[in-house]
Design an enzyme around this catalytic site. Structure first.
Site, mmCIF file in Angstrom:
data_model
loop_
_atom_site.group_PDB
_atom_site.id
_atom_site.type_symbol
_atom_site.label_atom_id
_atom_site.label_comp_id
_atom_site.label_asym_id
_atom_site.label_seq_id
_atom_site.Cartn_x
_atom_site.Cartn_y
_atom_site.Cartn_z
ATOM 1 N N LYS A 206 0.838 -1.199 0.000
ATOM 2 C CA LYS A 206 0.000 0.000 0.000
ATOM 3 C C LYS A 206 0.877 1.254 0.000
ATOM 4 O O LYS A 206 0.694 2.164 -0.781
ATOM 5 C CB LYS A 206 -0.925 -0.035 1.211
ATOM 6 C CG LYS A 206 -1.861 1.134 1.304
ATOM 7 C CD LYS A 206 -2.831 1.001 2.467
ATOM 8 C CE LYS A 206 -3.525 2.332 2.705
ATOM 9 N NZ LYS A 206 -4.469 2.313 3.812
ATOM 10 N N GLU A 212 10.484 -4.617 4.773
ATOM 11 C CA GLU A 212 10.599 -6.037 4.410
ATOM 12 C C GLU A 212 10.296 -6.234 2.925
ATOM 13 O O GLU A 212 11.018 -6.937 2.207
ATOM 14 C CB GLU A 212 9.609 -6.883 5.224
ATOM 15 C CG GLU A 212 9.870 -6.918 6.707
ATOM 16 C CD GLU A 212 9.006 -5.920 7.474
ATOM 17 O OE1 GLU A 212 8.863 -4.756 7.020
ATOM 18 O OE2 GLU A 212 8.484 -6.304 8.534
ATOM 19 N N GLY A 266 -5.126 -1.680 4.806
ATOM 20 C CA GLY A 266 -4.347 -2.834 4.340
ATOM 21 C C GLY A 266 -5.051 -4.158 4.606
ATOM 22 O O GLY A 266 -5.132 -5.025 3.737
ATOM 23 N N ARG A 267 -5.600 -4.314 5.814
ATOM 24 C CA ARG A 267 -6.205 -5.606 6.161
ATOM 25 C C ARG A 267 -7.591 -5.795 5.567
ATOM 26 O O ARG A 267 -8.217 -6.830 5.768
ATOM 27 C CB ARG A 267 -6.213 -5.773 7.682
ATOM 28 C CG ARG A 267 -6.769 -4.602 8.443
ATOM 29 C CD ARG A 267 -6.390 -4.697 9.919
ATOM 30 N NE ARG A 267 -6.812 -3.521 10.677
ATOM 31 C CZ ARG A 267 -6.096 -2.414 10.813
ATOM 32 N NH1 ARG A 267 -4.905 -2.321 10.223
ATOM 33 N NH2 ARG A 267 -6.537 -1.402 11.526
ATOM 34 N N GLU A 352 -5.204 -6.495 14.683
ATOM 35 C CA GLU A 352 -4.645 -5.204 14.270
ATOM 36 C C GLU A 352 -5.749 -4.135 14.300
ATOM 37 O O GLU A 352 -5.477 -2.954 14.510
ATOM 38 C CB GLU A 352 -4.007 -5.301 12.876
ATOM 39 C CG GLU A 352 -3.105 -4.131 12.538
ATOM 40 C CD GLU A 352 -2.201 -4.367 11.345
ATOM 41 O OE1 GLU A 352 -1.078 -4.872 11.529
ATOM 42 O OE2 GLU A 352 -2.616 -4.055 10.211
ATOM 43 N N HIS A 383 -5.189 -32.955 17.714
ATOM 44 C CA HIS A 383 -4.058 -33.749 18.194
ATOM 45 C C HIS A 383 -2.932 -32.850 18.691
ATOM 46 O O HIS A 383 -1.792 -33.285 18.813
ATOM 47 C CB HIS A 383 -3.585 -34.689 17.084
ATOM 48 C CG HIS A 383 -4.669 -35.631 16.665
ATOM 49 N ND1 HIS A 383 -4.878 -36.846 17.284
ATOM 50 C CD2 HIS A 383 -5.661 -35.491 15.757
ATOM 51 C CE1 HIS A 383 -5.947 -37.430 16.734
ATOM 52 N NE2 HIS A 383 -6.435 -36.625 15.809
ATOM 53 N N LYS A 511 8.745 -0.756 13.929
ATOM 54 C CA LYS A 511 9.372 -0.399 12.639
ATOM 55 C C LYS A 511 10.409 0.698 12.860
ATOM 56 O O LYS A 511 11.518 0.662 12.324
ATOM 57 C CB LYS A 511 8.314 0.147 11.668
ATOM 58 C CG LYS A 511 7.340 -0.866 11.123
ATOM 59 C CD LYS A 511 6.510 -0.176 10.028
ATOM 60 C CE LYS A 511 5.288 -0.970 9.657
ATOM 61 N NZ LYS A 511 4.380 -0.250 8.758
HETATM 62 O O1 F6P Z 1 1.449 -4.237 9.820
HETATM 63 C C1 F6P Z 1 1.286 -2.867 9.584
HETATM 64 C C2 F6P Z 1 0.884 -2.633 8.187
HETATM 65 O O2 F6P Z 1 0.812 -1.267 7.980
HETATM 66 C C3 F6P Z 1 -0.433 -3.330 7.822
HETATM 67 O O3 F6P Z 1 -1.535 -2.626 8.211
HETATM 68 C C4 F6P Z 1 -0.250 -3.524 6.371
HETATM 69 O O4 F6P Z 1 -1.167 -4.446 5.879
HETATM 70 C C5 F6P Z 1 1.175 -3.979 6.315
HETATM 71 O O5 F6P Z 1 1.835 -3.182 7.284
HETATM 72 C C6 F6P Z 1 1.846 -3.830 4.981
HETATM 73 O O6 F6P Z 1 1.887 -2.507 4.566
HETATM 74 P P1 F6P Z 1 2.136 -2.111 3.059
HETATM 75 O O7 F6P Z 1 1.042 -2.722 2.247
HETATM 76 O O8 F6P Z 1 2.101 -0.619 3.025
HETATM 77 O O9 F6P Z 1 3.473 -2.651 2.643
#
Ligand code: F6P
Length: 544
Positions: A206, A212, A266-267, A352, A383, A511
């Site tokens: 987003k 990462e 995002g979620r 979240e 199990h 972060k």
């Molecule tokens: O975990 C925090 C967050 O901002 C989420 O809400 C989001 O889905 C995720 O990081 C990834 O963010 P992006 O899509 O901006 O890489």
């Protein structure tokens, strides 16, 4: 100073209900022959059975009053009219627009967002067709056979979960891979078996700044360029983002970028271009069916009365279990291998969103919010951790999810799966008394003494509440219904707990600190000002 909801007669009435219901056992509640018909809801092929919850009619009535008291209908209206209800980020919350009927106008700050939504969906459809029909090929002219989605959190969990859930609809000849973890092992292991000439990367973020994802994207690019050269990037990388400027800076042709908007959390973004890998995996017709399932659930949530409303009922049960019965966790138990990733997906969606400690006015809550969600596909969990559910000391409300028909049937399997699902909720509900345990031992070949000695170990307290959600089968439409059901439950809970469900400041601090610590771990930064514990760990890591 405002008085807390916990001081209100409504809340106190609910506390009195919990004192009353705590004296009853589910075994007795479920002995009532009318219990199932009174405590289950059917809508559009779904069945929500909450007859094994420690609740009754008067309590549910009070909880529905709480929804009114919190102005649930008002918050719903504010959401769908594009008000910035995510007030800490100044954003509207319009994920419902992503699956709305194209002829419906949905406004955000006075502008209809639907033409943009429709245009991106059309571009996604065209892209899927070109990949599937071999009109979009790799730089060397080969068909694309593998697609690697690089993203994390909401840019990974939704499409990954849904791709697995819709295993039965996979487009032949194209394999989807999802890389999220910055641990190089994730990308390295994924790329090990792939051929750059037939691989397409989707960089899904987003913000297009998530460390990462950017690291994984850069490494993927190096891997591709090492074999095919710089010129191949345009044919092997596409992006999904709200930040098209950063996409261009990364070197991806804006013509190969699929946009979404800051009014999509995002979620909640699976329905947007973030769903591109899913659409590639199952075909765009199936992706549209998913949207239709979500849209049907939206209509239901917006129009069904509180007594018949599935998402609202789930939310009320959660408030009941969490704030009045004292549950600290909830187990999500899909009896469907294809829904194996649902617990992980819902962990982000629920925790979240509602794992918060201050209300909309910034006041610290004096009641618990989101419980810890965890779970595993049945029968595997049986199990592993079910022992604790049956004979541990904790109250753990459970959500069982099952399908009447199998999505990938094999003779003899589905009935056995369903028998296990129903057996578990029944055992958790009724338990087994000392008397019953002893009688059972005596009916075997145990002596009186052996039976008396062993019986206490075979007692099951029961009274463990559960909900059973039955889908007709797992397909794109019902998956859409299912995901939207939980999204609306999360929204309703945010209203009931008076939270902003749409920000996630809690994630930011980690972060921020990772950025500060990175140079120290790489050996450049000064660790003398660090706390002793972190400095000790870094010094140990750097020791030769
Ligand atoms: O975990 C925090 C967050 O901002 C989420 O809400 C989001 O889905 C995720 O990081 C990834 O963010 P992006 O899509 O901006 O890489």
């Amino acid at each position: 100073m405002t008085t807390s909801i916990t001081q209100s007669p409504l809340w106190q009435g609910l506390e009195q209900q919990s004192a009353r219901l705590n004296k009853l056992h589910l075994r007795n509640l479920c002995a009532d022959p009318e219990r199932f018909s009174r405590c289950s809801l059917e809508w559009d092929g779904l069945l929500l059975d909450f007859s094994k919850q420690r609740i009754d009619g008067p309590t549910l009535d009070l909880l529905r009053q709480l929804w009114q008291w919190r102005d649930g209908p008002g918050w719903l209206a504010r959401m769908i009219t594009g008000e910035p209800i995510n007030h800490t980020e100044g954003r509207a919350v319009l994920h419902m627009a992503l699956r709305a009927a194209p002829d419906q106008a949905i406004l955000c700050q006075g502008r209809d967002v639907m033409p943009d939504v429709a245009a991106v969906l059309d571009r996604m459809e065209d892209f899927c067709r070109r990949i599937h029909q071999g009109q979009w090929r790799g730089a060397g002219g080969e068909m694309i056979r593998n697609v690697v989605n690089i993203g994390i959190g909401g840019s990974d969990l939704g499409p990954k979960m849904a791709t697995q859930a819709l295993n039965a609809c996979q487009v032949p000849g194209l394999k989807l891979h999802y890389v999220s973890n910055v641990d190089g092992a994730h990308l390295a292991a994924t790329l090990a078996d792939l051929d750059p000439a037939t691989t397409l990367f989707i960089i899904a973020s987003k913000t297009f700044t998530t460390q990462e994802t950017m690291q994984n994207a850069a490494s993927a690019r190096q891997w591709l360029v090492a074999t095919l050269g710089e010129g191949a990037v345009a044919r092997h990388f596409v992006a999904v983002s709200t930040n098209l400027k950063a996409v261009a800076e990364f070197g991806i042709d804006p013509a190969n970028a699929f946009a979404f908007w800051d009014w999509v959390g995002g979620r909640f973004s699976l329905w947007s271009a973030i769903g591109l890998p899913l659409a590639l995996a199952v075909g765009f017709g199936n992706f549209r069916r998913l949207l239709e399932g979500g849209r049907a659930m939206d209509r239901h949530f917006l129009t069904a009365p509180a007594e018949a409303n599935l998402p609202l009922t789930l939310a009320l049960l959660e408030v009941w279990n969490t704030d009045f019965l004292g549950a600290q966790t909830r187990a999500l138990l899909p009896y469907s291998q294809s829904l194996e990733l649902l617990p992980r997906y819902l962990q982000q969606l629920e925790m979240e969103s509602n794992g918060k400690r201050v209300d909309r006015a910034g006041q610290v809550l004096d009641y618990p919010s989101a419980p810890i969600l965890w779970g595993e596909a049945g029968t595997n969990g049986q199990h592993a951790f079910y022992q604790l559910l049956h004979q541990g000391e904790r109250l753990v409300p459970c959500d069982f999810i099952a399908c009447r028909e199998a999505d990938l049937p094999l003779p003899g399997h589905q009935a056995l799966l369903l028998a296990n699902c129903l057996a578990q909720s029944k055992a958790l509900m009724q338990g087994k008394t000392l008397e019953e345990a002893r009688a059972e031992l005596l009916a075997g070949d145990a002596s009186q003494g052996q039976a008396a000695a062993l019986a206490p170990y075979k007692v099951f307290p029961g009274n463990q509440p559960s909900t059973t959600l039955l889908l007709p089968r797992l397909d794109p439409y019902t998956l859409g219904q299912l995901i939207a059901l939980f999204e609306h439950k999360v929204f309703a809970l945010g209203v009931l707990w008076n939270l902003n469900s749409f920000d996630q400041w809690g994630v930011e601090y980690g972060k921020q600190l990772a950025k500060q610590l990175l140079p120290m771990i790489e050996g450049q930064g000064d660790i003398t000002d660090l706390d002793s514990s972190s400095a000790g760990l870094i010094a140990y890591l750097k020791r030769s």
